[in-house]
Scaffold this motif. Structure first.
Motif, PDB file in Angstrom:
ATOM      1  N   LYS A  61       0.833  -1.205   0.000  1.00 22.45           N
ATOM      2  CA  LYS A  61       0.000   0.000   0.000  1.00 22.45           C
ATOM      3  C   LYS A  61       0.864   1.250   0.000  1.00 22.45           C
ATOM      4  O   LYS A  61       1.955   1.257   0.593  1.00 22.45           O
ATOM      5  CB  LYS A  61      -0.918   0.017   1.217  1.00 22.45           C
ATOM      6  CG  LYS A  61      -2.003  -1.031   1.141  1.00 22.45           C
ATOM      7  CD  LYS A  61      -3.194  -0.656   1.990  1.00 22.45           C
ATOM      8  CE  LYS A  61      -4.325  -1.628   1.676  1.00 22.45           C
ATOM      9  NZ  LYS A  61      -5.256  -1.753   2.761  1.00 22.45           N
ATOM     10  N   ASP A  83       4.138  -3.324   8.882  1.00 20.23           N
ATOM     11  CA  ASP A  83       2.738  -3.121   9.285  1.00 20.23           C
ATOM     12  C   ASP A  83       2.096  -1.954   8.534  1.00 20.23           C
ATOM     13  O   ASP A  83       0.910  -1.994   8.204  1.00 20.23           O
ATOM     14  CB  ASP A  83       2.654  -2.849  10.795  1.00 20.23           C
ATOM     15  CG  ASP A  83       3.136  -4.048  11.591  1.00 20.23           C
ATOM     16  OD1 ASP A  83       2.637  -5.146  11.347  1.00 20.23           O
ATOM     17  OD2 ASP A  83       4.038  -3.876  12.434  1.00 20.23           O
ATOM     18  N   GLU A  84       2.896  -0.925   8.280  1.00 17.33           N
ATOM     19  CA  GLU A  84       2.371   0.251   7.582  1.00 17.33           C
ATOM     20  C   GLU A  84       2.121  -0.076   6.105  1.00 17.33           C
ATOM     21  O   GLU A  84       1.133   0.349   5.514  1.00 17.33           O
ATOM     22  CB  GLU A  84       3.373   1.414   7.706  1.00 17.33           C
ATOM     23  CG  GLU A  84       3.508   1.960   9.120  1.00 17.33           C
ATOM     24  CD  GLU A  84       4.353   1.102  10.050  1.00 17.33           C
ATOM     25  OE1 GLU A  84       5.155   0.290   9.535  1.00 17.33           O
ATOM     26  OE2 GLU A  84       4.212   1.236  11.285  1.00 17.33           O
ATOM     27  N   LEU A  86       1.268  -2.906   4.980  1.00 14.87           N
ATOM     28  CA  LEU A  86       0.058  -3.739   4.889  1.00 14.87           C
ATOM     29  C   LEU A  86      -1.210  -2.920   5.132  1.00 14.87           C
ATOM     30  O   LEU A  86      -2.240  -3.154   4.511  1.00 14.87           O
ATOM     31  CB  LEU A  86       0.122  -4.886   5.901  1.00 14.87           C
ATOM     32  CG  LEU A  86       1.184  -5.953   5.599  1.00 14.87           C
ATOM     33  CD1 LEU A  86       1.282  -6.957   6.741  1.00 14.87           C
ATOM     34  CD2 LEU A  86       0.871  -6.672   4.286  1.00 14.87           C
ATOM     35  N   SER A  87      -1.106  -1.934   6.042  1.00 21.80           N
ATOM     36  CA  SER A  87      -2.330  -1.203   6.435  1.00 21.80           C
ATOM     37  C   SER A  87      -2.523   0.092   5.644  1.00 21.80           C
ATOM     38  O   SER A  87      -3.635   0.609   5.572  1.00 21.80           O
ATOM     39  CB  SER A  87      -2.272  -0.850   7.921  1.00 21.80           C
ATOM     40  OG  SER A  87      -1.225   0.074   8.136  1.00 21.80           O
ATOM     41  N   VAL A  92       1.888   2.322  12.688  1.00 19.12           N
ATOM     42  CA  VAL A  92       0.910   1.442  13.353  1.00 19.12           C
ATOM     43  C   VAL A  92       1.567   0.213  13.978  1.00 19.12           C
ATOM     44  O   VAL A  92       0.911  -0.536  14.691  1.00 19.12           O
ATOM     45  CB  VAL A  92      -0.220   0.968  12.399  1.00 19.12           C
ATOM     46  CG1 VAL A  92      -1.151   2.115  12.056  1.00 19.12           C
ATOM     47  CG2 VAL A  92       0.345   0.329  11.147  1.00 19.12           C
TER      48      VAL A  92
END
Ligand code: URA
Length: 232
Positions: A61, A83-84, A86-87, A92
């Protein structure tokens, strides 16, 4: 090597140039843009499919940024991690959770501030940004700063500060003071990931956070309260 004061001038100049890039700002190799965004939403629409550098092909993303589009204070990190990526939301993961604690220790909420990174796409294995990556991504951040027009910026970690101030000065020599950057006062402090690796830095980080809060209160013309350290 420039002194911190010269560095501040250089940064102001470099970012001013970026902020003043006139309507021909080319955000994509093959699609020169004739207009500049009038809002963050419009900017997002213009840049979220960016493939100016190879990270645009490897990302999951595009991590644009989050928060209050009218924030008086903006935090700038280095680049999305796993994590960032993916989100699609900055900070995050574990470092983000510590950032949240740091913010709450000085009574700041994510809804009040704006958070973005130098790079909008994750570098493989979280390696440091390459100069060509930060060069192609910096106009995106410059546009965010132009649209938000924060009074204060807090840069998180050595890499973000070195890129924004266009210097190789070590973090220890830059942190804890303000630089003039793009019409804002920018404080340099530690990256929360560095604080997770080395908790000894937390004492200095806490001093930086209190300075940030006091300066924020001054900028908003409101009284400052005294803060006790709550982040262990
Ligand atoms: N580290 C950063 O610099 N930015 C993020 O969004 C997450 C971790």
């Amino acid at each position: 090597m420039p002194t911190p004061d010269e560095t501040s001038l250089l940064a102001a100049k470099a970012l001013r140039q970026l902020l003043q890039i006139e309507p021909t700002l080319e955000l994509f190799d093959d699609k020169p843009r004739a207009k500049r965004a009038k809002s963050l939403d419009e900017l997002y629409e213009m840049i979220h499919t960016c493939t100016k550098c190879p990270l645009g092909h490897s990302r999951t993303k595009f991590v644009f940024g989050v928060g209050n589009p009218n924030a008086d204070i903006m935090f700038v990190g280095e680049a999305p991690g796993r994590d960032e990526d993916l989100s699609g939301i900055p900070f995050v993961g574990r470092a983000g959770q510590l950032l949240d604690k740091m913010l709450s220790a000085i009574d700041l909420k994510r809804e009040e501030i704006y958070i973005a990174n130098i790079l909008k796409c994750r570098p493989p294995e979280n390696r440091d940004p390459l100069p060509e990556e930060s060069d192609s991504c910096l106009p995106h951040l410059a546009e965010q700063i132009r649209l938000i027009a924060p009074k204060l910026i807090c840069s998180l970690g050595r890499i973000a500060a070195q890129i924004l101030l266009d210097t190789k000065t070590p973090l220890g020599k830059m942190r804890g003071r303000f630089y003039d950057v793009a019409g804002a006062k920018m404080l340099v402090t530690f990256h929360p990931a560095a604080l997770l690796r080395n908790p000894n830095f937390k004492r200095d980080a806490w001093e930086d956070l209190k300075l940030l809060r006091r300066t924020y209160d001054q900028a908003l013309g409101q009284p400052s309260k005294s803060y006790e350290r709550t982040v262990k």
